[in-house]
Design an enzyme around this catalytic site. Structure first.
Site, short mmCIF file in Angstrom:
data_model
loop_
_atom_site.label_atom_id
_atom_site.label_comp_id
_atom_site.label_asym_id
_atom_site.label_seq_id
_atom_site.Cartn_x
_atom_site.Cartn_y
_atom_site.Cartn_z
N ASN A 44 0.84 -1.20 0.00
CA ASN A 44 0.00 0.00 0.00
C ASN A 44 0.88 1.26 0.00
O ASN A 44 1.71 1.43 0.90
CB ASN A 44 -0.90 -0.03 1.25
CG ASN A 44 -1.83 1.14 1.29
OD1 ASN A 44 -1.41 2.28 1.15
ND2 ASN A 44 -3.11 0.89 1.49
N HIS A 66 0.99 6.28 1.83
CA HIS A 66 1.78 7.26 2.58
C HIS A 66 2.97 7.82 1.79
O HIS A 66 3.61 8.76 2.25
CB HIS A 66 2.14 6.71 3.96
CG HIS A 66 0.90 6.47 4.76
ND1 HIS A 66 -0.02 7.48 5.01
CD2 HIS A 66 0.36 5.34 5.27
CE1 HIS A 66 -1.05 6.98 5.67
NE2 HIS A 66 -0.85 5.69 5.84
N HIS A 106 -5.54 3.40 -1.61
CA HIS A 106 -6.87 3.69 -1.07
C HIS A 106 -7.26 5.10 -1.50
O HIS A 106 -6.67 6.08 -1.03
CB HIS A 106 -6.83 3.57 0.47
CG HIS A 106 -8.17 3.73 1.12
ND1 HIS A 106 -8.36 3.49 2.46
CD2 HIS A 106 -9.38 4.10 0.64
CE1 HIS A 106 -9.63 3.72 2.78
NE2 HIS A 106 -10.27 4.11 1.68
N ARG A 145 -9.56 7.71 -0.88
CA ARG A 145 -10.57 8.05 0.12
C ARG A 145 -11.49 9.15 -0.40
O ARG A 145 -11.08 9.95 -1.25
CB ARG A 145 -9.90 8.53 1.42
CG ARG A 145 -9.01 7.49 2.08
CD ARG A 145 -8.52 8.02 3.41
NE ARG A 145 -9.60 8.08 4.35
CZ ARG A 145 -9.81 7.18 5.31
NH1 ARG A 145 -8.97 6.19 5.48
NH2 ARG A 145 -10.84 7.28 6.11
N ARG A 193 -7.36 12.49 1.02
CA ARG A 193 -6.31 13.03 1.90
C ARG A 193 -4.91 12.54 1.52
O ARG A 193 -3.93 13.18 1.87
CB ARG A 193 -6.60 12.73 3.36
CG ARG A 193 -6.35 11.30 3.76
CD ARG A 193 -6.42 11.15 5.24
NE ARG A 193 -7.80 11.23 5.70
CZ ARG A 193 -8.28 10.49 6.69
NH1 ARG A 193 -7.48 9.66 7.33
NH2 ARG A 193 -9.52 10.57 7.06
N GLU A 235 -8.44 0.21 -2.95
CA GLU A 235 -9.31 0.15 -1.77
C GLU A 235 -10.26 1.33 -1.85
O GLU A 235 -9.81 2.46 -2.10
CB GLU A 235 -8.48 0.24 -0.49
CG GLU A 235 -7.56 -0.94 -0.28
CD GLU A 235 -6.59 -0.75 0.88
OE1 GLU A 235 -5.87 -1.70 1.18
OE2 GLU A 235 -6.55 0.36 1.46
N THR A 252 -8.46 3.04 8.41
CA THR A 252 -9.66 2.21 8.42
C THR A 252 -9.84 1.55 9.79
O THR A 252 -8.90 0.99 10.34
CB THR A 252 -9.52 1.11 7.33
OG1 THR A 252 -9.05 1.72 6.14
CG2 THR A 252 -10.84 0.42 7.08
N GLU A 297 -10.95 -10.00 2.40
CA GLU A 297 -9.73 -9.54 3.07
C GLU A 297 -10.03 -9.50 4.56
O GLU A 297 -10.89 -8.73 5.02
CB GLU A 297 -9.26 -8.15 2.59
CG GLU A 297 -8.01 -7.74 3.37
CD GLU A 297 -7.25 -6.56 2.79
OE1 GLU A 297 -7.35 -6.30 1.57
OE2 GLU A 297 -6.52 -5.90 3.57
N HIS A 300 -3.83 -5.02 7.56
CA HIS A 300 -4.02 -3.87 8.46
C HIS A 300 -3.21 -4.05 9.72
O HIS A 300 -3.44 -4.95 10.50
CB HIS A 300 -5.48 -3.58 8.81
CG HIS A 300 -5.66 -2.10 9.06
ND1 HIS A 300 -5.48 -1.53 10.29
CD2 HIS A 300 -5.92 -1.09 8.21
CE1 HIS A 300 -5.64 -0.22 10.18
NE2 HIS A 300 -5.90 0.07 8.93
N1 PXP Z 1 -5.93 -3.50 4.01
C1 PXP Z 1 -6.89 -2.55 4.05
C2 PXP Z 1 -8.27 -2.92 3.63
C3 PXP Z 1 -6.59 -1.23 4.43
O1 PXP Z 1 -7.56 -0.30 4.47
C4 PXP Z 1 -5.26 -0.91 4.76
C5 PXP Z 1 -4.90 0.50 5.12
O2 PXP Z 1 -5.10 1.33 4.02
C6 PXP Z 1 -4.30 -1.94 4.70
C7 PXP Z 1 -4.66 -3.22 4.35
C8 PXP Z 1 -2.87 -1.67 5.06
O3 PXP Z 1 -2.77 -1.39 6.41
P1 PXP Z 1 -1.39 -0.88 7.03
O4 PXP Z 1 -1.10 0.43 6.36
O5 PXP Z 1 -1.66 -0.78 8.49
O6 PXP Z 1 -0.37 -1.94 6.68
#
Ligand code: PXP
Length: 239
Positions: free
Chosen positions: A9, A12, A45, A47, A51, A72, A103, A153, A193
């Site tokens: 992901n 960031h 993601h 959003r 953001r 996402e 999330t 997921e 997550h």
């Molecule tokens: N899976 C989903 C559905 C998420 O919303 C996120 C965060 O955007 C992640 C995985 C990744 O989570 P993390 O950034 O804590 O590794």
């Protein structure tokens, strides 16, 4: 060797870019690094409040990067339209609320699910694989299956936030049992997550796990893996 895959992901990377509203760090470049260093897909993601990831990040990564793109998104008409236009390879539908930092847990899979079902079936019918982000609860998994999700997921927040071996083992067992049900229903199995370099191994060992989606810990580590070289290169140029 097991065939478990890693979705990285890059939200960031965009957070950092937005701090200055500049072009760098570029999400296209980040996607290429992810895919050339063993990452199996790029996760973003988009959003409602934009953001971090912007529409243009999603569009550019889809057009300019060769590789699997996983979006996402919340179950809204706006996001459905974007997904059908940009055509990521897969979509994970997540809950979203305005003031959360990230999330918060899986989708609520009780009560009226007709809007969620409509979006799930529309996207899946159009050839985009749809997963639903749910807590490791049998009822939620069965409900996701009933409304046409291709994959699940599993939300690993409770596991990753649990303190102490005993509590963590209990949360891990929930993930293992939930995974068993997902495979029994012949669905794809993803999890994510809060996974990091300390807690990932046990989840990666769950039988039948297809994908782990990880963001924050990888981007955080990347800062320190890279900072040494970045400082040294600047110092060298100044001499
Ligand atoms: N899976 C989903 C559905 C998420 O919303 C996120 C965060 O955007 C992640 C995985 C990744 O989570 P993390 O950034 O804590 O590794």
């Amino acid at each position: 060797m097991r065939n478990i895959k890693l979705g990285v992901n890059i939200d960031h990377i965009a957070t950092l870019r937005n701090a200055r509203n500049e072009k760098n760090p570029d999400t296209v470049e980040a996607s290429r690094v992810v895919l050339s260093s063993g990452g199996d897909m790029v996760v973003m993601h988009l959003r409602g409040d934009r953001r971090h990831i912007k529409d243009s990040d999603l569009e550019r990564v889809r057009q300019e990067v060769k590789g699997i793109v996983h979006l996402e998104m919340a179950a809204t008409a706006e996001m459905e339209k974007i997904a059908l236009r940009v055509r990521p390879d897969s979509v994970c539908i997540v809950p979203e609320s305005a003031h959360e930092l990230t999330t918060q847990g899986g989708l609520k899979m009780t009560g009226k699910l007709s809007d969620l079902e409509k979006i799930t079936r529309n996207l899946s019918k159009s050839g985009i694989e749809v997963s639903l982000f749910v807590d490791p609860e049998p009822q939620a998994i069965r409900a996701a299956h009933n409304i046409g999700a291709d994959s699940i997921e599993l939300c690993t927040s409770a596991y990753s936030e649990s303190w102490g071996k005993k509590l963590q083992a209990k949360e891990l067992e929930k993930l293992q049992l939930a995974s068993f049900l997902v495979k029994e229903l012949k669905m794809g199995l993803h999890a994510g997550h809060g996974l990091d370099y300390y807690n990932v191994v046990a989840v990666a060992r769950i039988e039948g796990m297809d994908y782990l989606n990880i963001g924050y810990s990888i981007i955080s580590k990347a800062v320190f893996v890279g900072l040494k070289n970045a400082v040294a290169e600047m110092k060298r140029l100044m001499q």
